[in-house]
Design a protein around this motif. Sequence first.
Motif, PDB file in Angstrom:
ATOM      1  N   UNK A  88       0.843  -1.205   0.000  1.00 55.99           N
ATOM      2  CA  UNK A  88       0.000   0.000   0.000  1.00 55.99           C
ATOM      3  C   UNK A  88       0.874   1.250   0.000  1.00 55.99           C
ATOM      4  N   UNK A  89       1.852   1.296   0.893  1.00 59.08           N
ATOM      5  CA  UNK A  89       2.668   2.508   0.991  1.00 59.08           C
ATOM      6  C   UNK A  89       3.559   2.694  -0.224  1.00 59.08           C
ATOM      7  N   UNK A  90       4.027   1.582  -0.778  1.00 56.95           N
ATOM      8  CA  UNK A  90       4.866   1.682  -1.973  1.00 56.95           C
ATOM      9  C   UNK A  90       4.073   2.294  -3.131  1.00 56.95           C
ATOM     10  N   UNK A  91       2.876   1.753  -3.399  1.00 60.87           N
ATOM     11  CA  UNK A  91       2.117   2.249  -4.550  1.00 60.87           C
ATOM     12  C   UNK A  91       1.539   3.638  -4.302  1.00 60.87           C
ATOM     13  N   UNK A  92       1.067   3.889  -3.095  1.00 59.80           N
ATOM     14  CA  UNK A  92       0.574   5.240  -2.813  1.00 59.80           C
ATOM     15  C   UNK A  92       1.702   6.262  -2.961  1.00 59.80           C
ATOM     16  N   UNK A  93       2.896   5.882  -2.517  1.00 60.13           N
ATOM     17  CA  UNK A  93       4.041   6.790  -2.651  1.00 60.13           C
ATOM     18  C   UNK A  93       4.233   7.194  -4.092  1.00 60.13           C
ATOM     19  N   UNK A  94       4.177   6.213  -4.975  1.00 57.81           N
ATOM     20  CA  UNK A  94       4.439   6.551  -6.371  1.00 57.81           C
ATOM     21  C   UNK A  94       3.246   7.302  -6.987  1.00 57.81           C
ATOM     22  N   UNK A  95       2.004   6.972  -6.571  1.00 60.11           N
ATOM     23  CA  UNK A  95       0.837   7.721  -7.084  1.00 60.11           C
ATOM     24  C   UNK A  95       0.864   9.171  -6.620  1.00 60.11           C
ATOM     25  N   UNK A 100      -1.151  14.719 -10.848  1.00 63.01           N
ATOM     26  CA  UNK A 100      -0.959  15.966 -11.601  1.00 63.01           C
ATOM     27  C   UNK A 100      -1.421  17.197 -10.819  1.00 63.01           C
ATOM     28  N   UNK A 101      -2.512  17.040 -10.061  1.00 58.28           N
ATOM     29  CA  UNK A 101      -3.043  18.220  -9.377  1.00 58.28           C
ATOM     30  C   UNK A 101      -2.786  18.131  -7.877  1.00 58.28           C
ATOM     31  N   UNK A 102      -2.787  19.300  -7.245  1.00 57.99           N
ATOM     32  CA  UNK A 102      -2.488  19.322  -5.820  1.00 57.99           C
ATOM     33  C   UNK A 102      -3.574  18.608  -5.012  1.00 57.99           C
ATOM     34  N   UNK A 103      -4.830  18.807  -5.421  1.00 57.60           N
ATOM     35  CA  UNK A 103      -5.903  18.186  -4.621  1.00 57.60           C
ATOM     36  C   UNK A 103      -5.866  16.664  -4.715  1.00 57.60           C
ATOM     37  N   UNK A 104      -5.458  16.139  -5.873  1.00 53.50           N
ATOM     38  CA  UNK A 104      -5.350  14.684  -6.009  1.00 53.50           C
ATOM     39  C   UNK A 104      -4.219  14.149  -5.124  1.00 53.50           C
ATOM     40  N   UNK A 105      -3.102  14.875  -5.140  1.00 51.36           N
ATOM     41  CA  UNK A 105      -1.974  14.535  -4.255  1.00 51.36           C
ATOM     42  C   UNK A 105      -2.453  14.452  -2.807  1.00 51.36           C
ATOM     43  N   UNK A 106      -3.195  15.500  -2.440  1.00 49.85           N
ATOM     44  CA  UNK A 106      -3.647  15.604  -1.061  1.00 49.85           C
ATOM     45  C   UNK A 106      -4.610  14.463  -0.716  1.00 49.85           C
ATOM     46  N   UNK A 107      -5.509  14.165  -1.656  1.00 52.40           N
ATOM     47  CA  UNK A 107      -6.480  13.098  -1.439  1.00 52.40           C
ATOM     48  C   UNK A 107      -5.782  11.754  -1.239  1.00 52.40           C
ATOM     49  N   UNK A 108      -4.814  11.476  -2.118  1.00 53.46           N
ATOM     50  CA  UNK A 108      -4.064  10.218  -2.008  1.00 53.46           C
ATOM     51  C   UNK A 108      -3.302  10.155  -0.694  1.00 53.46           C
ATOM     52  N   UNK A 109      -2.689  11.292  -0.360  1.00 50.02           N
ATOM     53  CA  UNK A 109      -1.896  11.351   0.862  1.00 50.02           C
ATOM     54  C   UNK A 109      -2.777  11.099   2.086  1.00 50.02           C
ATOM     55  N   UNK A 110      -3.899  11.792   2.152  1.00 48.38           N
ATOM     56  CA  UNK A 110      -4.789  11.618   3.309  1.00 48.38           C
ATOM     57  C   UNK A 110      -5.294  10.180   3.369  1.00 48.38           C
ATOM     58  N   UNK A 111      -5.598   9.587   2.200  1.00 44.38           N
ATOM     59  CA  UNK A 111      -6.085   8.196   2.194  1.00 44.38           C
ATOM     60  C   UNK A 111      -5.056   7.244   2.787  1.00 44.38           C
ATOM     61  N   UNK A 112      -3.818   7.385   2.347  1.00 42.72           N
ATOM     62  CA  UNK A 112      -2.814   6.417   2.824  1.00 42.72           C
ATOM     63  C   UNK A 112      -2.530   6.614   4.315  1.00 42.72           C
ATOM     64  N   UNK A 165       7.367  12.166   3.298  1.00 41.87           N
ATOM     65  CA  UNK A 165       8.478  12.881   2.627  1.00 41.87           C
ATOM     66  C   UNK A 165       8.193  13.043   1.129  1.00 41.87           C
ATOM     67  N   UNK A 166       7.510  12.074   0.546  1.00 40.10           N
ATOM     68  CA  UNK A 166       7.162  12.220  -0.870  1.00 40.10           C
ATOM     69  C   UNK A 166       6.142  13.351  -1.013  1.00 40.10           C
ATOM     70  N   UNK A 167       5.185  13.393  -0.095  1.00 39.99           N
ATOM     71  CA  UNK A 167       4.148  14.432  -0.169  1.00 39.99           C
ATOM     72  C   UNK A 167       4.735  15.828   0.025  1.00 39.99           C
TER      73      UNK A 167
END
Lengths: 508, 76
Positions: A88-95, A100-112, A165-167
Amino acid sequence: MLSFISFNHILQYIDFNKVQQLFVYDPTDQLFFSTSFFLFFFFALLIFYRIFSKKKNLKIYTIIFFSLFFYYKNSGYFFLLLFASTFINFYFGSWIFKAKTHWLKKLLFISVIIIDLGLLVYFKYTNFFIQIINGVASGNIQLLNIILPIGISFYTFKAMSYVIEIFIETMEPTNSLRDFVLYMYFFPNILAGPIDRAVAFLPQIAGEMTASKDDIGRAVFLIMSGLFKKAVIADYIGLNFVDRVFQVPLRFTGVENLLASYAYTVQIYCNFSGYTDMALGIAALLGFKLMDNFNIPFLATSVADYWRRWHISLSTWLLDYLFKPLQMSFRRMRIYGSALAIFITFLLVGFWHGANWTYLVFGLFHSTYLAVSLLTQKFRKAFYDKVHLTGTKFLKAFQIFITFHLLLITAIIFRSDSLRTARDVFHQIFRYFHGVVFFQWVAGYTQVFVLIMLGYILHFIPKSVDNKIKNIITASPVYVQAFLLALMILVVVQVESAQLQPVIYFNF
Amino acid sequence: MVSERLQKIILNELKLDSFDLHDETTANQVPGWDSFNHINVILAVEKDYNIRFKGLEILKVKNIGELQKLVDSKLQ
């Protein structure tokens, strides 16, 4: 013919069921660093490591294979949970990195983060919350049959450091699942830390992964000192003194309770820093440098200073990933914002240790110490300036003394099974002291007394002396190093009191 | 390149007479710039330039050069 008979003969004596047992998870027989079974396996690992010295890929898989076995042997099928967490952490890290967008980054980050913390909270705190609900609402919800997967608090934090750190864009994700598996499963630090950061660990896999002469000398020193601190000092005084007092404090005088508190303070230091030394030494033999976790903690001149010296990998983790963001969002409240941020952070430090009121109260004490110390800092400094104490040795000694005893109070709460036990210990110390018992105690518990003193002496040895000993060991021939190590193992086996004591931090 | 204005704000806030601040200078190299004073420095920068940072933006900043860039991006 003769050899055939004797081989058959030997086979008759080997109990294959027992041999098989060695490889299967058994909650009563775990594979800790100081067991002979571990030493045997680790030695085998080193031989393979040496044979594969030119083939890095094989070296990596050797460690991964051993790490999987090590974790399975200690936790049974929970190694599958760690698999899940790793993927989970490996794939979320790469996603997160590719989003592309900041909100998607944030959504993925909060999910993981929710997944990571969700697993941690489920396994660690569910029953605690059910008990609270039952208590408050006089409900009758059945407790769940949840077993705490060993090391979950440590590997969850390791995984989180990677996605955080990726986020915040301080590192890029690794492309290699193999490397990330090695990071997550790395057996020297999987059970009780140090909580190494992906940003410092992953580049080491890209490096040489070989132990230099210096590394080997350092490793021998660390493993020796670790074994001694953990298996000789901590286990002995724990089993023979501290455990007895904390089981029924009311059966002992105040002076004995106070001595048990001093003993426990040095016991937990020797237990945890000894274990960490072994982890660092074992990793060094594989060519890895793990984070240092201790720096003469009881020399701290304030509680804040103490947290820069004790369990450093946890405190810096929380400072970087929790305290700083909180402090930044409370910044308009200036110093009160910082005090609030530090209060929240250390309350969670307490809770991280486990689902028990004692740990929460332990955290509450530390939070209060730190917040009050921050808010009164200016006032205290002005006072010391006025009475011309600033920069004096007297002030430093005074601060060390006060800090140590503030910590002693929290150590009593931390060690107690319940708040009631802690209250009993304080009651005995303040109401039933009986100082004269001290001399009888020394006569009756001479070995414990000597080991407590030795523990404190070892703790206060300056790093420069440590380094000198390390250099002497590094400069000596390999067979001398091997002899020293064998000698230490022999001492440990001789002293090993009755049964193996697990590292206190495994349960967190 | 660190502007004189930014240098002045930082030195003023940390009560330093003079200290050479480069692009690569990090907070822990500057006397008195600990995690508590960090807040004061950030607030002083925000006030002086009349700008506002997002929490994440400041966490990403690794040295003074990056802080300067962040300030510049806010002013544009």
